[in-house]
Design a protein around this motif. Structure first.
Motif, PDB file in Angstrom:
ATOM      1  N   TYR A  57       0.835  -1.198   0.000  1.00  0.00           N
ATOM      2  CA  TYR A  57       0.000   0.000   0.000  1.00  0.00           C
ATOM      3  C   TYR A  57       0.879   1.261   0.000  1.00  0.00           C
ATOM      4  O   TYR A  57       2.068   1.186   0.290  1.00  0.00           O
ATOM      5  CB  TYR A  57      -0.911   0.023   1.234  1.00  0.00           C
ATOM      6  CG  TYR A  57      -1.918  -1.101   1.275  1.00  0.00           C
ATOM      7  CD1 TYR A  57      -3.160  -0.981   0.653  1.00  0.00           C
ATOM      8  CD2 TYR A  57      -1.627  -2.289   1.943  1.00  0.00           C
ATOM      9  CE1 TYR A  57      -4.087  -2.023   0.700  1.00  0.00           C
ATOM     10  CE2 TYR A  57      -2.542  -3.326   2.000  1.00  0.00           C
ATOM     11  CZ  TYR A  57      -3.771  -3.195   1.376  1.00  0.00           C
ATOM     12  OH  TYR A  57      -4.679  -4.219   1.415  1.00  0.00           O
ATOM     13  N   THR A  58       0.250   2.389  -0.313  1.00  0.00           N
ATOM     14  CA  THR A  58       0.956   3.664  -0.274  1.00  0.00           C
ATOM     15  C   THR A  58       0.766   4.300   1.094  1.00  0.00           C
ATOM     16  O   THR A  58      -0.364   4.646   1.465  1.00  0.00           O
ATOM     17  CB  THR A  58       0.419   4.626  -1.345  1.00  0.00           C
ATOM     18  OG1 THR A  58       0.598   4.045  -2.636  1.00  0.00           O
ATOM     19  CG2 THR A  58       1.148   5.968  -1.278  1.00  0.00           C
ATOM     20  N   PRO A  59       1.836   4.483   1.873  1.00  0.00           N
ATOM     21  CA  PRO A  59       1.699   5.138   3.172  1.00  0.00           C
ATOM     22  C   PRO A  59       1.646   6.654   3.019  1.00  0.00           C
ATOM     23  O   PRO A  59       2.195   7.217   2.071  1.00  0.00           O
ATOM     24  CB  PRO A  59       2.956   4.707   3.919  1.00  0.00           C
ATOM     25  CG  PRO A  59       3.961   4.491   2.845  1.00  0.00           C
ATOM     26  CD  PRO A  59       3.212   4.015   1.629  1.00  0.00           C
ATOM     27  N   MET A  60       0.985   7.290   3.953  1.00  0.00           N
ATOM     28  CA  MET A  60       0.896   8.744   3.950  1.00  0.00           C
ATOM     29  C   MET A  60       0.863   9.231   5.394  1.00  0.00           C
ATOM     30  O   MET A  60       0.383   8.527   6.284  1.00  0.00           O
ATOM     31  CB  MET A  60      -0.356   9.217   3.196  1.00  0.00           C
ATOM     32  CG  MET A  60      -0.556  10.720   3.163  1.00  0.00           C
ATOM     33  SD  MET A  60      -2.044  11.199   2.236  1.00  0.00           S
ATOM     34  CE  MET A  60      -1.419  11.170   0.565  1.00  0.00           C
ATOM     35  N   ILE A  61       1.370  10.455   5.612  1.00  0.00           N
ATOM     36  CA  ILE A  61       1.396  11.042   6.952  1.00  0.00           C
ATOM     37  C   ILE A  61       0.474  12.253   6.977  1.00  0.00           C
ATOM     38  O   ILE A  61       0.594  13.154   6.141  1.00  0.00           O
ATOM     39  CB  ILE A  61       2.820  11.474   7.337  1.00  0.00           C
ATOM     40  CG1 ILE A  61       3.780  10.296   7.228  1.00  0.00           C
ATOM     41  CG2 ILE A  61       2.841  12.050   8.754  1.00  0.00           C
ATOM     42  CD1 ILE A  61       5.240  10.696   7.234  1.00  0.00           C
ATOM     43  N   TYR A  62      -0.455  12.262   7.936  1.00  0.00           N
ATOM     44  CA  TYR A  62      -1.358  13.392   8.110  1.00  0.00           C
ATOM     45  C   TYR A  62      -0.875  14.276   9.251  1.00  0.00           C
ATOM     46  O   TYR A  62      -0.477  13.779  10.317  1.00  0.00           O
ATOM     47  CB  TYR A  62      -2.773  12.905   8.435  1.00  0.00           C
ATOM     48  CG  TYR A  62      -3.717  14.016   8.868  1.00  0.00           C
ATOM     49  CD1 TYR A  62      -4.485  14.711   7.936  1.00  0.00           C
ATOM     50  CD2 TYR A  62      -3.833  14.370  10.214  1.00  0.00           C
ATOM     51  CE1 TYR A  62      -5.340  15.739   8.327  1.00  0.00           C
ATOM     52  CE2 TYR A  62      -4.685  15.393  10.617  1.00  0.00           C
ATOM     53  CZ  TYR A  62      -5.438  16.070   9.676  1.00  0.00           C
ATOM     54  OH  TYR A  62      -6.282  17.080  10.067  1.00  0.00           O
ATOM     55  N   GLY A  63      -0.926  15.592   9.021  1.00  0.00           N
ATOM     56  CA  GLY A  63      -0.571  16.510  10.096  1.00  0.00           C
ATOM     57  C   GLY A  63      -0.738  17.947   9.661  1.00  0.00           C
ATOM     58  O   GLY A  63      -1.034  18.257   8.503  1.00  0.00           O
TER      59      GLY A  63
END
Length: 373
Positions: A303-309
């Motif tokens: 999967y494609t990881p992503m960081i929210y902030g």
């Protein structure tokens, strides 16, 4: 003998006159030199005084960012700016830039306060405000920049933002939801032009550290999929070790296995204001390590990881230079974003309205189409 004595006296007088002449010349030279130095210093000080008068406001603001880690409170910054403006206005128009003061006045009247002023006057820094304190981060040339032009953003009567290139809409409308949106009519959501949704899968409790599934996760992911809305998921982390971060990632992977997930799998990194939060004392280095551990496990699963902030997340809580390999989902509530580095999704409001959802909802704009990847 008397003739020699008289001759010696004449020689001594002549020598004294010569010595006196040299001494007088030296004194005159010293006086001239001292006068020249004095005049030069006066000119320098006069020039510096004019320069200081011209830059009185900027000098006040410069004091704020003498040290990136030294901070000022909101009241202190407001007082410094007010004092600087008062002093600047007192000067003559020849000594103070009218354009500078006009811009300062415009920013003050806009109601955005000191933050807007500092961000305008320091375009090469990222200015972050947290808990009434101001931080300055020089923009790094080592990190990839976003190439989006804020002037190409347009907002419609429903407060929906779209990005245009050559007159054509190239962005994609999205939302993110959790149990706080209640029961959702996903058919109406799809009819309202929503192309993708990030669905909260779960959280780790901030006091006990227990992993919990979001109560509406299953209904939301099934409802979105039935109506051809692309889905991604996010997990609110409170990991306090690499082992816990990997545990959270594995939990997410197990939960999404039955479903088609088109969009990234996101780790939600936010500060918890409660003093009892188990992550309260984590360092920037520790949070970054745990974030990487989560993302790597997600990536290794395909999967494609992503960081929210938000600004606080990426500048104060995480070491962004170590997270260059991962997509970013940036939260900033305004009509224009304020972030120089690359990001794929922008969450621009938490008070959006979408048909089929009876509460306020987060609205997002993305600059890529995951369904085509």
């Amino acid at each position: 003998m008397q003739e020699n004595s008289a001759q010696n006296k004449r020689h001594k007088k002549k020598r004294r006159r010569s010595e006196n002449g040299i001494l007088l010349g030296s004194i005159i030279l010293c006086v001239v030199t001292l006068l020249a130095i004095t005049i030069s210093l006066m000119l320098v000080f006069k020039y510096r005084a004019i320069q200081m008068e011209n830059m009185v406001v900027m000098n006040e603001l410069d004091e704020i960012r003498m040290d990136e880690t030294v901070t000022y409170t909101q009241d202190e910054v407001d007082a410094m700016i007010a004092r600087a403006v008062e002093e600047a206005v007192a000067e003559t128009s020849e000594e103070v830039s009218g354009e500078f003061l006009d811009k300062l006045k415009e920013l003050m009247l806009s109601g955005n306060g000191a933050t807007a002023m500092l961000r305008y006057f320091y375009p090469n820094d990222i200015v972050v405000v947290d808990a009434g304190e101001y931080y300055f981060f020089p923009i790094s040339d080592e990190l990839a920049r976003n190439t989006y032009n804020p002037e190409q953003l347009e907002i419609d009567e429903n407060q929906v933002i779209t990005y245009y290139e050559n007159g054509e809409a190239v962005s994609h409308k999205g939302i993110d939801v959790s149990k706080y949106q209640g029961k959702i009519d996903w058919e109406k959501v799809a009819d309202d032009g929503v192309e993708y949704a990030f669905i909260r899968l779960g959280i780790r409790g901030y006091t006990e550290g227990v992993i919990q599934e979001d109560a509406t996760f299953e209904n939301n992911i099934k409802g979105a999929r039935r109506n051809d809305i692309d889905v991604g998921v996010y997990f609110f982390t409170q990991a306090t070790s690499i082992a816990e971060a990997e545990e959270e990632a594995q939990y997410v992977l197990d939960m999404i296995e039955p479903y088609k997930v088109d969009c990234p799998v996101v780790i939600d990194v936010e500060a918890v204001s409660n003093s009892n939060a188990r992550t309260q004392d984590l360092t920037k280095e520790e949070r970054t390590e745990y974030c990487i551990a989560f993302c790597e496990k997600i990536k290794n699963a395909g999967y494609t990881p992503m960081i929210y902030g938000n600004l606080k997340t990426f500048m104060l809580m995480l070491d962004i230079e170590k997270l260059e390999d991962y997509d970013k989902w940036f939260a900033y509530y305004d009509e224009k974003f304020y972030f120089p580095y690359e990001f794929k999704v922008w969450q621009y409001t938490d008070t959006g309205a979408v048909n089929g959802i009876g509460t306020d909802v987060d609205l997002n704009i993305s600059f890529g189409d995951w369904s085509n990847e």
